[in-house]
Design a protein around this motif. Structure first.
Motif, mmCIF file in Angstrom:
data_model
loop_
_atom_site.group_PDB
_atom_site.id
_atom_site.type_symbol
_atom_site.label_atom_id
_atom_site.label_comp_id
_atom_site.label_asym_id
_atom_site.label_seq_id
_atom_site.Cartn_x
_atom_site.Cartn_y
_atom_site.Cartn_z
ATOM 1 N N THR A 263 -3.271 -25.030 0.480
ATOM 2 C CA THR A 263 -3.653 -23.638 0.680
ATOM 3 C C THR A 263 -4.502 -23.102 -0.461
ATOM 4 O O THR A 263 -5.234 -22.126 -0.285
ATOM 5 C CB THR A 263 -2.408 -22.752 0.819
ATOM 6 O OG1 THR A 263 -1.550 -22.982 -0.304
ATOM 7 C CG2 THR A 263 -1.651 -23.068 2.110
ATOM 8 N N GLY A 264 -4.411 -23.700 -1.649
ATOM 9 C CA GLY A 264 -5.128 -23.182 -2.810
ATOM 10 C C GLY A 264 -6.512 -23.790 -2.955
ATOM 11 O O GLY A 264 -6.863 -24.775 -2.310
ATOM 12 N N ARG A 265 -7.318 -23.165 -3.822
ATOM 13 C CA ARG A 265 -8.649 -23.681 -4.155
ATOM 14 C C ARG A 265 -8.775 -23.756 -5.667
ATOM 15 O O ARG A 265 -8.627 -22.754 -6.360
ATOM 16 C CB ARG A 265 -9.752 -22.776 -3.587
ATOM 17 C CG ARG A 265 -9.723 -22.630 -2.062
ATOM 18 C CD ARG A 265 -10.020 -23.928 -1.345
ATOM 19 N NE ARG A 265 -9.972 -23.755 0.109
ATOM 20 C CZ ARG A 265 -8.879 -23.919 0.869
ATOM 21 N NH1 ARG A 265 -7.729 -24.264 0.282
ATOM 22 N NH2 ARG A 265 -8.916 -23.738 2.160
ATOM 23 N N MET A 266 -9.069 -24.934 -6.165
ATOM 24 C CA MET A 266 -9.181 -25.138 -7.612
ATOM 25 C C MET A 266 -10.526 -24.654 -8.153
ATOM 26 O O MET A 266 -10.653 -24.295 -9.316
ATOM 27 C CB MET A 266 -8.959 -26.608 -7.959
ATOM 28 C CG MET A 266 -9.892 -27.553 -7.267
ATOM 29 S SD MET A 266 -9.428 -29.272 -7.540
ATOM 30 C CE MET A 266 -8.070 -29.502 -6.407
ATOM 31 N N ASP A 267 -11.557 -24.659 -7.311
ATOM 32 C CA ASP A 267 -12.843 -24.027 -7.582
ATOM 33 C C ASP A 267 -13.509 -23.836 -6.236
ATOM 34 O O ASP A 267 -13.043 -24.362 -5.222
ATOM 35 C CB ASP A 267 -13.714 -24.839 -8.555
ATOM 36 C CG ASP A 267 -13.823 -26.327 -8.196
ATOM 37 O OD1 ASP A 267 -14.484 -26.647 -7.179
ATOM 38 O OD2 ASP A 267 -13.269 -27.169 -8.926
ATOM 39 N N GLY A 268 -14.593 -23.066 -6.188
ATOM 40 C CA GLY A 268 -15.221 -22.841 -4.892
ATOM 41 C C GLY A 268 -16.226 -21.710 -4.922
ATOM 42 O O GLY A 268 -16.498 -21.098 -5.953
ATOM 43 N N MET A 269 -16.778 -21.440 -3.733
ATOM 44 C CA MET A 269 -17.764 -20.378 -3.555
ATOM 45 C C MET A 269 -17.584 -19.787 -2.162
ATOM 46 O O MET A 269 -17.235 -20.511 -1.214
ATOM 47 C CB MET A 269 -19.182 -20.938 -3.721
ATOM 48 C CG MET A 269 -20.304 -19.932 -3.535
ATOM 49 S SD MET A 269 -21.933 -20.653 -3.912
ATOM 50 C CE MET A 269 -22.070 -21.883 -2.595
ATOM 51 N N ASN A 270 -17.830 -18.486 -2.039
ATOM 52 C CA ASN A 270 -17.717 -17.876 -0.715
ATOM 53 C C ASN A 270 -19.080 -17.519 -0.137
ATOM 54 O O ASN A 270 -20.115 -17.719 -0.774
ATOM 55 C CB ASN A 270 -16.758 -16.670 -0.741
ATOM 56 C CG ASN A 270 -17.290 -15.488 -1.531
ATOM 57 O OD1 ASN A 270 -18.487 -15.362 -1.798
ATOM 58 N ND2 ASN A 270 -16.379 -14.611 -1.922
#
Length: 346
Positions: A142-149
């Protein structure tokens, strides 16, 4: 040296359906089997209150509770176990490393951790019910360790310490909620000032306005500063730092040393990913080995990632995906200099 892979999970739909789809994938997976083995060997030193977790998730990110219910129904597991493994509230996380370097139009991150925690799931998700579409690697599903929207907000975090924990969310769930609910750096800063924090982390933020902000967040205080480099210590809340910071400063100084050689996102990525520049770490047994290097380009809405060092990145055109063009790959591969087991492979 061993070859590893990451699955690509792409989905458009409601949070519940996203959770249900992933629950079906995970039900008999090595990821879940390894989690069960872990809890047989080590009792959790925390309890999860179901109603409290539901209430606070619905306050900050209502879709997340729906996703957890989808996971539960597909995996046919008790909700307290789902929250323990995937909830991201009032749980504990092991120590980790990580380094981040930014330019005016990119954020690059080395994710440093132990291989047995790495689940090899890269997610591209567009909610149909609420929240922004997000691309990035998963942590605890469910989590994101890094990312972009979809708005071009990019995020990564670096661990500081786990002492004196608070009654709050852990890093990877906070990362996910930032990306799904915030359209800009300003909104993300306001969110980080409001949400309760479990542990102490730096959250590094960049959007299409070209300015990088670092949020030093603990269960006790939140402070804001600007810098283009960040490792595993605070610059403002120095009283919160661990006593031994040699490794953190070594990686920070390596980025500063090579900064003059960086001319664009490609050379910046090489500086972070090459194993001879002093930033990439092979300390896998000490929980601080570099598993992936990721890059986010907010203006172009492109995301890069490479597993292991001295690699060419896989490039995802997030803008085309948002327009309905699916990624044709199901997996991407890399090589890592370790014989330690990975959560999704061993």
């Amino acid at each position: 040296m061993r070859e590893i892979f990451s699955d690509i999970i792409q989905f458009r739909g409601s949070h519940y359906d996203f959770g249900y789809m992933q629950g079906k994938q995970l039900k008999n997976s090595l990821i879940v089997k390894n989690r069960k083995k872990f809890w047989k060997l080590r009792r959790p030193r925390f309890t999860v209150n179901i109603q409290e977790t539901k209430q606070i998730l619905n306050r900050y990110a209502p879709g997340m509770w729906d996703e957890l219910e989808g996971l539960q129904n597909a995996m046919e597991a008790p909700m307290n176990e789902i929250l323990r493994d995937f909830g991201g509230y009032r749980i504990n996380t092991p120590k980790s490393g990580c380094s981040i370097f930014t330019g005016k139009d990119y954020l690059i991150r080395n994710y440093d951790y132990h291989p047995k925690t790495y689940e090899g799931r890269y997610s591209i998700y567009q909610p149909s019910d609420q929240g922004y579409a997000v691309i990035g690697p998963q942590q605890r599903v469910t989590g994101r360790m890094d990312g972009m929207n979809e708005k071009g907000l990019a995020m990564g975090y670096n661990s500081i310490h786990r002492k004196k924990p608070g009654a709050g969310f852990v890093c990877h769930m906070i990362g996910r909620m930032i990306l799904e609910t915030c359209a800009s750096v300003d909104e993300a800063i306001a969110f980080l000032k409001e949400i309760p924090h479990r542990h102490s982390f730096s959250y590094i933020l960049l959007d299409k306005n070209n300015e990088t902000y670092i949020v030093e967040a603990t269960p006790r205080s939140v402070d804001i500063r600007q810098s283009h480099v960040c490792t595993n210590h605070f610059e403002l809340q120095k009283d919160e730092n661990k006593r031994i910071l040699d490794d953190s400063y070594n990686r920070l100084n390596a980025m500063k040393k090579h900064k003059s050689e960086v001319s664009d996102v490609h050379t910046a990525f090489q500086m972070m990913n090459d194993t001879d520049k002093g930033v990439f770490s092979k300390e896998y047994k000490n929980w601080v080995g570099t598993i992936h290097t990721s890059a986010y380009l907010p203006k172009e809405l492109k995301a890069w990632i490479a597993l292991g060092g001295n690699q060419e990145p896989v490039v995802f055109d997030f803008e085309k995906w948002l327009q309905g063009e699916n990624v044709t790959m199901e997996k991407f591969h890399g090589q890592i200099d370790t014989d330690l087991p990975f959560a999704h492979m061993d």
